[in-house]
Write a protein that holds these residues in place. Sequence first.
Motif, PDB file in Angstrom:
ATOM      1  N   ALA A  79       0.801  -1.225   0.000  1.00  0.00           N
ATOM      2  CA  ALA A  79       0.000   0.000   0.000  1.00  0.00           C
ATOM      3  C   ALA A  79       0.836   1.278   0.000  1.00  0.00           C
ATOM      4  CB  ALA A  79      -0.936   0.001   1.213  1.00  0.00           C
ATOM      5  N   ILE A  80       1.960   1.290   0.725  1.00  0.00           N
ATOM      6  CA  ILE A  80       2.656   2.569   0.919  1.00  0.00           C
ATOM      7  C   ILE A  80       4.097   2.578   0.431  1.00  0.00           C
ATOM      8  CG2 ILE A  80       1.212   3.057   2.928  1.00  0.00           C
ATOM      9  CD1 ILE A  80       3.626   2.449   4.686  1.00  0.00           C
ATOM     10  N   GLY A  81       4.635   1.448   0.028  1.00  0.00           N
ATOM     11  CA  GLY A  81       6.035   1.440  -0.392  1.00  0.00           C
ATOM     12  C   GLY A  81       6.973   1.388   0.805  1.00  0.00           C
ATOM     13  N   THR A  82       8.220   1.756   0.592  1.00  0.00           N
ATOM     14  CA  THR A  82       9.233   1.610   1.651  1.00  0.00           C
ATOM     15  C   THR A  82       9.964   2.903   2.001  1.00  0.00           C
ATOM     16  OG1 THR A  82      10.891   0.998   0.001  1.00  0.00           O
ATOM     17  CG2 THR A  82       9.649  -0.806   1.035  1.00  0.00           C
ATOM     18  N   THR A  83       9.474   4.044   1.550  1.00  0.00           N
ATOM     19  CA  THR A  83      10.192   5.303   1.823  1.00  0.00           C
ATOM     20  C   THR A  83       9.291   6.420   2.323  1.00  0.00           C
ATOM     21  OG1 THR A  83       9.935   5.990  -0.497  1.00  0.00           O
ATOM     22  CG2 THR A  83      11.960   4.805   0.082  1.00  0.00           C
ATOM     23  N   ARG A  84       8.036   6.126   2.582  1.00  0.00           N
ATOM     24  CA  ARG A  84       7.106   7.215   2.888  1.00  0.00           C
ATOM     25  C   ARG A  84       7.385   7.863   4.235  1.00  0.00           C
ATOM     26  NH1 ARG A  84       0.725   6.556   1.946  1.00  0.00           N
ATOM     27  NH2 ARG A  84       1.589   6.384  -0.161  1.00  0.00           N
ATOM     28  N   PHE A  85       7.737   7.089   5.256  1.00  0.00           N
ATOM     29  CA  PHE A  85       7.901   7.628   6.605  1.00  0.00           C
ATOM     30  C   PHE A  85       9.373   7.823   6.945  1.00  0.00           C
ATOM     31  CE2 PHE A  85       3.928   5.108   6.733  1.00  0.00           C
ATOM     32  CZ  PHE A  85       3.052   6.169   6.935  1.00  0.00           C
ATOM     33  N   ALA A  86       9.613   8.741   7.903  1.00  0.00           N
ATOM     34  CA  ALA A  86      10.988   9.107   8.243  1.00  0.00           C
ATOM     35  C   ALA A  86      11.782   7.923   8.775  1.00  0.00           C
ATOM     36  CB  ALA A  86      10.980  10.245   9.263  1.00  0.00           C
ATOM     37  N   TRP A  87      11.152   7.059   9.603  1.00  0.00           N
ATOM     38  CA  TRP A  87      11.910   5.941  10.182  1.00  0.00           C
ATOM     39  C   TRP A  87      12.377   4.968   9.109  1.00  0.00           C
ATOM     40  CZ3 TRP A  87      10.471   0.852   9.671  1.00  0.00           C
ATOM     41  CH2 TRP A  87       9.147   0.588   9.305  1.00  0.00           C
ATOM     42  N   MET A  88      11.662   4.931   7.991  1.00  0.00           N
ATOM     43  CA  MET A  88      12.069   4.038   6.900  1.00  0.00           C
ATOM     44  C   MET A  88      13.341   4.539   6.217  1.00  0.00           C
ATOM     45  SD  MET A  88       8.432   3.353   5.043  1.00  0.00           S
ATOM     46  CE  MET A  88       7.100   2.458   5.835  1.00  0.00           C
ATOM     47  N   ARG A  89      13.630   5.826   6.376  1.00  0.00           N
ATOM     48  CA  ARG A  89      14.811   6.399   5.704  1.00  0.00           C
ATOM     49  C   ARG A  89      16.033   6.475   6.614  1.00  0.00           C
ATOM     50  NH1 ARG A  89      10.440   9.575   3.928  1.00  0.00           N
ATOM     51  NH2 ARG A  89      10.904  11.226   5.421  1.00  0.00           N
ATOM     52  N   ARG A  90      15.925   5.956   7.821  1.00  0.00           N
ATOM     53  CA  ARG A  90      17.106   5.886   8.681  1.00  0.00           C
ATOM     54  C   ARG A  90      18.144   4.964   8.051  1.00  0.00           C
ATOM     55  NH1 ARG A  90      13.918   5.091  14.454  1.00  0.00           N
ATOM     56  NH2 ARG A  90      13.048   7.203  14.568  1.00  0.00           N
ATOM     57  N   PRO A  91      19.430   5.261   8.248  1.00  0.00           N
ATOM     58  CA  PRO A  91      20.478   4.501   7.532  1.00  0.00           C
ATOM     59  C   PRO A  91      20.376   2.989   7.682  1.00  0.00           C
ATOM     60  CG  PRO A  91      21.426   6.430   8.568  1.00  0.00           C
ATOM     61  CD  PRO A  91      20.000   6.373   9.030  1.00  0.00           C
ATOM     62  N   ARG A  92      20.185   2.512   8.903  1.00  0.00           N
ATOM     63  CA  ARG A  92      20.145   1.061   9.103  1.00  0.00           C
ATOM     64  C   ARG A  92      18.922   0.448   8.423  1.00  0.00           C
ATOM     65  NH1 ARG A  92      19.536  -2.189  14.866  1.00  0.00           N
ATOM     66  NH2 ARG A  92      19.800  -4.275  14.017  1.00  0.00           N
ATOM     67  N   VAL A  93      17.773   1.094   8.589  1.00  0.00           N
ATOM     68  CA  VAL A  93      16.554   0.571   7.980  1.00  0.00           C
ATOM     69  C   VAL A  93      16.637   0.652   6.460  1.00  0.00           C
ATOM     70  CG1 VAL A  93      14.042   0.835   7.836  1.00  0.00           C
ATOM     71  CG2 VAL A  93      15.216   1.189  10.016  1.00  0.00           C
ATOM     72  N   ALA A  94      17.142   1.782   5.945  1.00  0.00           N
ATOM     73  CA  ALA A  94      17.262   1.944   4.495  1.00  0.00           C
ATOM     74  C   ALA A  94      18.213   0.908   3.898  1.00  0.00           C
ATOM     75  CB  ALA A  94      17.749   3.354   4.166  1.00  0.00           C
ATOM     76  N   ALA A  95      19.305   0.615   4.618  1.00  0.00           N
ATOM     77  CA  ALA A  95      20.247  -0.402   4.133  1.00  0.00           C
ATOM     78  C   ALA A  95      19.599  -1.773   4.103  1.00  0.00           C
ATOM     79  CB  ALA A  95      21.486  -0.418   5.020  1.00  0.00           C
ATOM     80  N   THR A  96      18.766  -2.053   5.087  1.00  0.00           N
ATOM     81  CA  THR A  96      18.066  -3.339   5.125  1.00  0.00           C
ATOM     82  C   THR A  96      17.088  -3.454   3.972  1.00  0.00           C
ATOM     83  OG1 THR A  96      18.259  -3.312   7.538  1.00  0.00           O
ATOM     84  CG2 THR A  96      16.713  -4.882   6.579  1.00  0.00           C
ATOM     85  N   PHE A  97      16.369  -2.375   3.694  1.00  0.00           N
ATOM     86  CA  PHE A  97      15.458  -2.374   2.547  1.00  0.00           C
ATOM     87  C   PHE A  97      16.222  -2.592   1.236  1.00  0.00           C
ATOM     88  CE2 PHE A  97      12.180   0.165   5.020  1.00  0.00           C
ATOM     89  CZ  PHE A  97      11.239  -0.850   4.997  1.00  0.00           C
ATOM     90  N   ALA A  98      17.367  -1.919   1.103  1.00  0.00           N
ATOM     91  CA  ALA A  98      18.148  -2.032  -0.129  1.00  0.00           C
ATOM     92  C   ALA A  98      18.617  -3.467  -0.334  1.00  0.00           C
ATOM     93  CB  ALA A  98      19.345  -1.082  -0.078  1.00  0.00           C
ATOM     94  N   TYR A  99      19.076  -4.106   0.733  1.00  0.00           N
ATOM     95  CA  TYR A  99      19.507  -5.502   0.631  1.00  0.00           C
ATOM     96  C   TYR A  99      18.333  -6.403   0.257  1.00  0.00           C
ATOM     97  CZ  TYR A  99      21.082 -10.128   1.967  1.00  0.00           C
ATOM     98  OH  TYR A  99      21.372 -11.461   1.964  1.00  0.00           O
ATOM     99  N   ALA A 100      17.191  -6.159   0.887  1.00  0.00           N
ATOM    100  CA  ALA A 100      16.008  -6.970   0.595  1.00  0.00           C
ATOM    101  C   ALA A 100      15.588  -6.826  -0.864  1.00  0.00           C
ATOM    102  CB  ALA A 100      14.862  -6.572   1.521  1.00  0.00           C
ATOM    103  N   GLN A 101      15.600  -5.615  -1.368  1.00  0.00           N
ATOM    104  CA  GLN A 101      15.209  -5.381  -2.754  1.00  0.00           C
ATOM    105  C   GLN A 101      16.173  -6.056  -3.720  1.00  0.00           C
ATOM    106  OE1 GLN A 101      15.058  -1.110  -2.774  1.00  0.00           O
ATOM    107  NE2 GLN A 101      13.000  -1.041  -1.909  1.00  0.00           N
ATOM    108  N   HIS A 102      17.456  -6.046  -3.372  1.00  0.00           N
ATOM    109  CA  HIS A 102      18.455  -6.666  -4.240  1.00  0.00           C
ATOM    110  C   HIS A 102      18.314  -8.191  -4.264  1.00  0.00           C
ATOM    111  CE1 HIS A 102      22.402  -7.369  -6.115  1.00  0.00           C
ATOM    112  NE2 HIS A 102      22.580  -8.300  -5.195  1.00  0.00           N
ATOM    113  N   ALA A 103      17.996  -8.765  -3.104  1.00  0.00           N
ATOM    114  CA  ALA A 103      18.029 -10.225  -2.976  1.00  0.00           C
ATOM    115  C   ALA A 103      16.693 -10.913  -3.225  1.00  0.00           C
ATOM    116  CB  ALA A 103      18.528 -10.592  -1.575  1.00  0.00           C
ATOM    117  N   LEU A 104      15.603 -10.164  -3.187  1.00  0.00           N
ATOM    118  CA  LEU A 104      14.289 -10.798  -3.213  1.00  0.00           C
ATOM    119  C   LEU A 104      14.061 -11.611  -4.481  1.00  0.00           C
ATOM    120  CD1 LEU A 104      11.746 -11.086  -1.513  1.00  0.00           C
ATOM    121  CD2 LEU A 104      10.813  -9.083  -2.675  1.00  0.00           C
TER     122      LEU A 104
END
Length: 205
Positions: A79-104
Amino acid sequence: MDILNELIMQAIASPWLYLVLFAVTVIDGFFPPVPSETVLVAAAAVTASTGEGNLLLLGAVAAVGAAIGDNLAFLIGRAIGTTRFAWMRRPRVAATFAYAQHALDRRSATLILGARYIPVGRVAVNMSAGALGFPWRRFLPLSLIAGTSWSVFSLAIGLLAGAWIKDQPLLSAVLGIVIALVVGLVIDRIAAARRRRVPAAQLAG
């Protein structure tokens, strides 16, 4: 100590325990600060230490709650993607999202099953799966397997702690939580090391 032990004994025998466990496992699926592992491990440790409570029911409630929470994270991602909220853009969380997107796309089953054991990782992977259009008909059975395996693993930690410390529910719960935290820290370090290797491999290529 005796008073605390008595209070814990009353809690483990209460049907409210299962409702609380269900609630925290559902919420933890999309909000990592909620300590579902802690609640499950502590309850299992007390059950093993005292013989009170129902381990099978604890495991079943936790597994179902975990699967529901993971699917809610998937739907939120859809519904909302992975960048809408500020906590999603924190370095650790953003790095986790990037890894997930690469590996999925490369190893979806391994990623979804393995991420269930990493509090931030499971939210990132499951939300990324939803945001990236991963088929829900494939995600649902994987989430059920992941929730069940995670529940069994957490119960095993609690059983180990409870077997070491008999008839001391408070101490067995504390020991179980400590073991769970150590295991979680090790898994988190391994996951972080794998995330660091992905950009290095991309640069080398």
